[in-house]
Design a protein around this motif. Structure first.
Motif, PDB file in Angstrom:
ATOM      1  N   VAL A 449      23.535 -16.792  81.878  1.00 35.57           N
ATOM      2  CA  VAL A 449      24.167 -16.143  82.970  1.00 35.57           C
ATOM      3  C   VAL A 449      22.945 -15.073  83.494  1.00 35.57           C
ATOM      4  O   VAL A 449      22.463 -14.560  82.929  1.00 35.57           O
ATOM      5  N   PHE A 450      22.722 -15.226  84.713  1.00 35.22           N
ATOM      6  CA  PHE A 450      21.886 -14.642  85.530  1.00 35.22           C
ATOM      7  C   PHE A 450      22.658 -13.550  86.314  1.00 35.22           C
ATOM      8  O   PHE A 450      23.544 -13.844  87.232  1.00 35.22           O
ATOM      9  N   SER A 451      22.289 -12.213  86.399  1.00 33.75           N
ATOM     10  CA  SER A 451      23.006 -11.291  87.186  1.00 33.75           C
ATOM     11  C   SER A 451      21.948 -10.312  87.761  1.00 33.75           C
ATOM     12  O   SER A 451      21.043  -9.744  87.086  1.00 33.75           O
ATOM     13  N   PRO A 452      22.507  -9.576  88.976  1.00 33.65           N
ATOM     14  CA  PRO A 452      21.627  -8.730  89.555  1.00 33.65           C
ATOM     15  C   PRO A 452      21.911  -7.326  88.972  1.00 33.65           C
ATOM     16  O   PRO A 452      21.338  -6.233  89.211  1.00 33.65           O
ATOM     17  N   GLU A 453      22.971  -7.204  88.094  1.00 33.93           N
ATOM     18  CA  GLU A 453      23.324  -5.941  87.729  1.00 33.93           C
ATOM     19  C   GLU A 453      23.404  -5.599  86.335  1.00 33.93           C
ATOM     20  O   GLU A 453      23.347  -4.399  85.710  1.00 33.93           O
ATOM     21  N   MET A 454      23.135  -6.762  85.320  1.00 34.77           N
ATOM     22  CA  MET A 454      23.344  -6.297  83.708  1.00 34.77           C
ATOM     23  C   MET A 454      22.731  -7.605  83.174  1.00 34.77           C
ATOM     24  O   MET A 454      22.209  -8.530  83.974  1.00 34.77           O
ATOM     25  N   GLY A 455      22.660  -7.666  81.924  1.00 38.11           N
ATOM     26  CA  GLY A 455      22.047  -8.699  81.192  1.00 38.11           C
ATOM     27  C   GLY A 455      21.570  -8.257  79.736  1.00 38.11           C
ATOM     28  O   GLY A 455      21.242  -6.759  79.610  1.00 38.11           O
ATOM     29  N   ASP A 456      21.532  -9.165  78.734  1.00 40.28           N
ATOM     30  CA  ASP A 456      20.876  -8.908  77.592  1.00 40.28           C
ATOM     31  C   ASP A 456      19.538  -8.277  77.601  1.00 40.28           C
ATOM     32  O   ASP A 456      18.934  -7.797  76.981  1.00 40.28           O
ATOM     33  N   LEU A 457      18.712  -8.938  78.622  1.00 39.92           N
ATOM     34  CA  LEU A 457      17.327  -8.674  79.176  1.00 39.92           C
ATOM     35  C   LEU A 457      17.514  -8.205  80.386  1.00 39.92           C
ATOM     36  O   LEU A 457      17.429  -9.032  81.458  1.00 39.92           O
ATOM     37  N   TYR A 458      17.539  -6.993  80.718  1.00 36.91           N
ATOM     38  CA  TYR A 458      17.645  -6.405  82.190  1.00 36.91           C
ATOM     39  C   TYR A 458      16.403  -5.530  82.640  1.00 36.91           C
ATOM     40  O   TYR A 458      16.245  -4.503  81.890  1.00 36.91           O
TER      41      TYR A 458
END
Length: 783
Positions: A449-458
C-alpha cells in the motif's frame, strides 16, 4: 472542477482513446460512412460508441463524459473544443514515435492486422556490437494477458506463434470489457489507477499500430498499445496548464512540456552499511525494500504537489524516476522548492547518506518525435550528472542542524547502521527498528500500500509504504493505492499489481532461515555461502544510443519496464523451481541488477540459469549481456564485506564484460556453463573424495606454474608424474587428464581447469570414508 480532477478525467480519456483498435481487430463492430467522416477512423468510432454506452450505463455526469469521450476525437477534433484538441496533440506526440524501420519480411507486410504480433524492444536495440545479428525482428509476443510466467513474457520466434489472432483479440476484449464494466467512475484517481493496471495486463502485448488504411502504409509493430496509451494519457494531462491551453491551437510547435528526472544517490553505501548482529537479514531486507519503493514514493510526491495524476510517472525503479508535466510560468521555482523539501526530509532522517538529485528539461511537442528526442534526453542526463556534484545545495546552510537534531545526552550511535543516533532505551535507531519489522513481514506479504499520509516506512510530508499479508490488509485512505504483490490477478482484490523480488528461504513455521541454517542443510562439501552480484553491461550506452533514430519516450519507458519485469518479477518465478526453492536469499533485485546469496553450489547454478534466461528474454541480442561477481564466505561473515567482495569480483568481470568472475578470474559465460557441466560429469565418473590430496597437489602445481596468461611447460611432466604415481586405473587416469587438458587443442590446459579443481575440492571437503565411498558408488553404480 479542480485542476487535478480535470487532468485525471482527461488522462482516463487518453488511456481509452484507442480502445477501438482492440474492438476492430476482434471483428466485433462495423462503422457507417457517416460515423467515419465524423471521427475520420473506424477505430475512433468504436472507441466513442463503446465508451458512451459504458459511461451512460454507469450514470456518469455529462461534464465528466465530455472529458473522457474527448479521447475519441483524437483524429478529428471539433473546432475550438480544447479537450478535443488536447487529445489530438497528445496522440500526435505519442504517435510520432512510430518507427521509420521497414519490415524485412514479405510475409509480415502482407499479414492482416489482427495476425501481426508485437515485436520485442530488445531485439531492436543496436550498438553495432554485432553486425551479424539479424534475428531481432523475428522475436514477437503472443497475445496473452500478463503473467509472471516464462511462456507468457518471453518473446518467441515468429514461426512458433499461431495465427489465431482474431480469437485471441476476442478473448482479450471480453476480459477487458468484463472488468471495465465494474469501474464506477466516481473517484478519478481510483478509476485511473485501476484502469491503468487493467490496460497493462491486457494490452501489454498488443501492437499499438500495424496498418493505416487511409494512407495505405504498414507500421512497424514495436510499441505496445498499453505503452502508447499511457504516454498519450500523460501528455494530455500535461497539456492542461494555463500556458498550454492558450497555445493548443498552435499545435505541436506551440505547446511545451517538462521532462523531470530524479536520481537517488548513496544507495550502495546505505544498503550495505550494516553490522552483522542479530536480525541483520531482516534489517537488510527492509532496507532493500525501502530503496526499491523510494523512487515510487518520491515520484508520487512530486506529482501530488504539482497536481498531476499517477499516469504522469513514466518510470520508477532502479534508483531513478522520470515524470512528464506541462510547462507553466514559475514551474522551475516550484520544482526547486520541492527539491528543498525532499532534501530536508532525507537529511533529517538519514543524515545525508541518502539523497535525490532532480533535473528537468523544457521540450516543445515537436521535440518528442523520433530523431530529435534522443539529443534532448542526453542534455537532461548531463544536467542530472552535473547536479550530483551539488547534492543538498538547497539546504547547505542548515545541513548540520538537520543531520544532527539530537543533543549528546541520552543518545548513542546505533550498533546496526553505525550512522544514526538511537535512544538509550532502544536496541537500534528508529529506522533500523522499522526496517527489521518490515523485513520480517515481507516474505509473507501479499499486498503493498502506497500512501501520502502514513505507512510502515513513512517519510514525513512525503509519503510512505506498508506491506500486508492476505488476512491483515488494514483500512486504507481514499488516496492510498493498494497493489497485489507478484500476481496480476488483482481485479477483484486490489487497485493494481506490484512486482518485488522477495524470495527468501523459509522455515516450516514461516520464519526466515538464517544464513547458518542455509549451509548446514547441505549434505556435502564446504559449508560456504556464495554472494553473487550481477548487472547488465553497457546499460547507459543502450539507453542513450541503442535505439538510434527510433528513440522515443515510449521505447525508453518500455525498455525500462521490461528490464524491471525480469529483475523484479520473473526472478521470483525462476527461484520457485524445485532445485532452487527455499535455498536462495534475494537481497536486492530491480532495475537492471541483483544481489543474492545461497549455498555456493546452488548459487552457481542460479547464476547460470539467470544468464541463460536473460539471454532468451532479450532475444539473444549480443548487445544485452550480464556481468557477475561471486564471493565465497562463511555465513557469519559481515554482510557489508560480503557485498564488497561480490562487487569487487563483478568489477573484474566488467573488464571483459559478458563474464562471471570467481576468485578474481573472469570466465565467459559459455565456458562457465561448460565448466559446471564438466564438474558434474567428473564427480559422477571419478573417485574424487578418495583422491583429494592428489587433486590439491595438481591445483597447487597449476598455481605455481602460472606465467602471465599461460602455464610453464614444467607443469606437464610434474602433472603426469603425480597422475601415474597415484592412480592405477587407466579409466580414472583418462578422466582426470581430460579434466585438465584439452586433447582437441594440442593438450593445452583448459581455461577453467583451476576453477573446476577448486570446486571439486570444495565439494568433497569434510567427507567421511563412508560418505566418500557411497558418493562414488551412488554416482557410478546407481546404488
Amino acid at each position: 472542477m479542480e485542476k487535478l480532477e480535470i487532468r485525471s478525467w482527461l488522462a482516463i480519456g487518453g488511456l481509452l482513446h484507442d480502445i477501438g483498435k482492440l474492438i476492430d481487430r476482434a471483428g466485433e463492430e462495423r462503422a457507417e460512412e457517416e460515423e467515419r467522416r465524423k471521427f475520420k477512423y473506424a477505430h475512433a468510432v468504436y472507441s466513442y460508441k463503446f465508451l458512451e454506452e459504458l459511461l451512460e450505463r454507469k450514470g456518469v455526469s455529462q461534464e465528466v463524459q465530455e472529458l473522457i469521450l474527448s479521447g475519441a476525437y483524437h483524429h478529428n477534433p471539433e473546432p475550438n473544443n480544447l479537450y478535443h484538441i488536447a487529445q489530438q496533440i497528445a496522440d500526435h506526440c505519442a504517435s510520432s514515435e512510430r518507427s521509420r524501420r521497414e519490415e524485412q519480411s514479405v510475409d509480415q507486410t502482407t499479414q492482416r492486422k489482427e495476425e501481426k504480433r508485437l515485436k520485442s524492444i530488445f531485439g531492436l536495440v543496436d550498438l553495432e556490437c554485432a553486425k551479424t545479428y539479424l534475428d531481432g525482428e523475428k522475436h514477437e509476443y503472443e497475445l496473452e494477458p500478463l503473467k509472471l510466467e516464462k511462456e507468457v513474457i518471453f518473446p518467441k520466434d515468429a514461426s512458433q506463434i499461431g495465427t489465431s489472432g482474431v480469437q485471441k483479440y476476442k478473448d482479450l476484449l471480453q476480459a477487458l470489457k468484463t472488468h471495465l464494466s465494474k469501474l464506477d467512475f466516481k473517484d478519478p484517481q481510483k478509476t485511473l489507477t485501476k484502469l491503468y493496471y487493467l490496460l497493462y495486463k491486457y494490452l501489454w502485448c498488443v501492437p499499438a499500430s500495424t496498418y493505416d488504411k487511409e494512407r495505405g502504409t504498414n507500421h512497424f509493430p514495436d510499441i505496445s498499445l498499453f505503452d502508447h496509451l499511457r504516454v498519450a494519457s500523460a501528455l494530455v494531462s500535461s497539456l492542461w496548464t494555463d500556458y498550454n491551453k492558450e497555445r493548443l491551437n498552435g499545435g505541436l510547435n506551440a505547446v511545451e512540456f517538462l521532462l523531470v528526472e530524479g536520481d537517488i544517490t548513496g544507495i550502495q553505501r546505505f544498503l550495505y552499511q550494516l553490522s552483522n548482529i542479530r536480525g541483520v537479514g531482516k534489517r537488510l531486507r527492509g532496507r532493500s525494500f525501502f530503496l526499491s519503493v523510494l523512487p515510487i514514493i518520491l515520484g508520487r510526491f512530486f506529482l501530488k504537489e504539482l497536481e498531476y495524476p499517477m499516469v504522469n510517472l513514466l518510470y520508477a525503479g532502479g534508483g531513478k524516476f522520470q515524470l512528464i508535466i506541462g510547462y507553466e510560468e514559475g514551474i522551475e521555482k516550484k520544482l526547486e522548492e520541492l527539491q528543498r523539501k525532499v532534501d530536508e526530509v532525507l537529511v533529517r532522517e538519514f543524515g545525508g547518506h541518502l539523497g535525490v538529485v532532480l533535473g528537468w528539461l523544457r521540450l516543445k511537442g515537436s521535440d518528442l518525435g523520433v530523431g530529435t528526442l534522443g539529443e534532448k534526453i542526453h542534455e537532461l542526463y548531463e544536467e542530472v550528472g552535473r547536479k550530483k556534484f551539488q547534492k543538498f545545495s538547497t539546504i547547505l546552510e542548515n545541513f548540520d542542524k538537520l543531520a544532527n537534531p539530537f543533543g549528546p545526552d541520552n543518545y548513542e550511535v546505533c550498533p546496526s547502521c553505525q550512522t544514526n543516533l538511537k535512544p538509550e532505551s532502544q536496541e537500534f535507531c528508529n529506522w533500523c527498528e522499522l526496517f527489521q519489522e518490515v523485513g520480517a513481514k515481507i516474505p509473507r506479504a501479499e499486498y503493498v500500500v502506497f500512501s501520502p499520509e502514513m505507512g510502515d516506512l513513512y517519510l514525513e510530508d512525503i509519503g510512505g509504504v506498508s506491506v500486508y499479508s492476505k488476512d491483515q490488509v488494514a483500512y486504507t485512505l481514499p488516496e492510498d493505492t493498494l497493489l497485489l504483490l507478484n500476481s496480476t490477478d488483482f481485479e477483484d482484490k486490489a487497485d493494481g499489481f506490484f512486482f518485488l523480488a522477495n524470495t527468501v528461504p523459509l522455515e516450516e513455521d514461516g520464519s526466515v532461515k538464517d544464513f547458518n541454517e542455509l549451509v548446514e542443510e547441505e549434505e556435502e562439501g564446504y559449508k560456504l555461502l556464495a554472494f553473487v552480484k550481477m548487472d547488465v553491461d553497457n546499460l547507459g550506452l543502450i539507453f542513450s544510443q541503442g535505439l538510434k533514430k527510433d528513440y522515443s519516450l515510449s521505447r525508453v519507458a518500455t525498455l525500462s519496464r521490461s528490464l524491471e519485469l525480469f529483475f523484479s518479477g520473473y526472478i521470483n518465478t525462476l527461484l520457485e523451481q524445485k532445485q532452487f526453492k527455499n535455498k536462495v536469499y534475494v537481497v536486492y533485485s530491480g532495475g537492471d541488477d541483483l544481489f543474492f546469496c545461497a549455498p555456493w553450489e546452488t548459487a552457481l547454478e542460479v547464476a547460470k540459469e539467470l544468464e541463460k534466461d536473460f539471454s532468451a528474454y532479450t532475444c539473444y541480442n549480443p548487445c544485452f549481456t550480464l556481468s557477475a561477481g561471486v564471493f565465497f564466505q562463511r555465513p557469519n561473515y559481515p554482510i557489508r564485506f560480503s557485498a564488497d567482495g561480490a562487487e569487487q569480483e563483478k568489477e573484474h568481470a566488467k573488464v571483459e564484460k559478458n563474464c562471471i568472475s570467481l576468485w578474481k578470474e573472469p570466465l565467459p559465460w559459455e565456458k562457465f556453463r561448460y565448466a559446471l557441466e564438466e564438474l558434474k560429469r567428473f564427480l559422477a565418473n571419478f573417485d574424487a573424495p578418495n583422491h583429494r590430496t592428489l587433486l590439491y597437489r595438481i591445483y597447487t602445481l597449476l598455481k605455481a606454474n602460472k606465467r602471465g596468461n599461460g602455464i610453464s611447460m614444467r607443469f606437464y611432466p610434474m602433472f603426469y608424474y603425480q597422475l601415474y604415481r597415484n592412480i592405477k586405473e587407466e579409466e580414472q587416469q583418462r578422466e582426470l587428464e581430460s579434466l585438465i587438458l584439452d586433447p582437441g587443442n594440442n593438450y593445452n590446459i583448459k581455461d577453467y581447469a583451476e576453477l573446476i579443481l577448486k570446486l571439486v575440492l570444495m565439494k568433497t571437503r569434510g567427507m567421511s570414508e563412508k560418505t566418500k565411498n557411497s558418493h562414488y558408488i551412488n554416482n557410478n553404480l546407481g546404488g
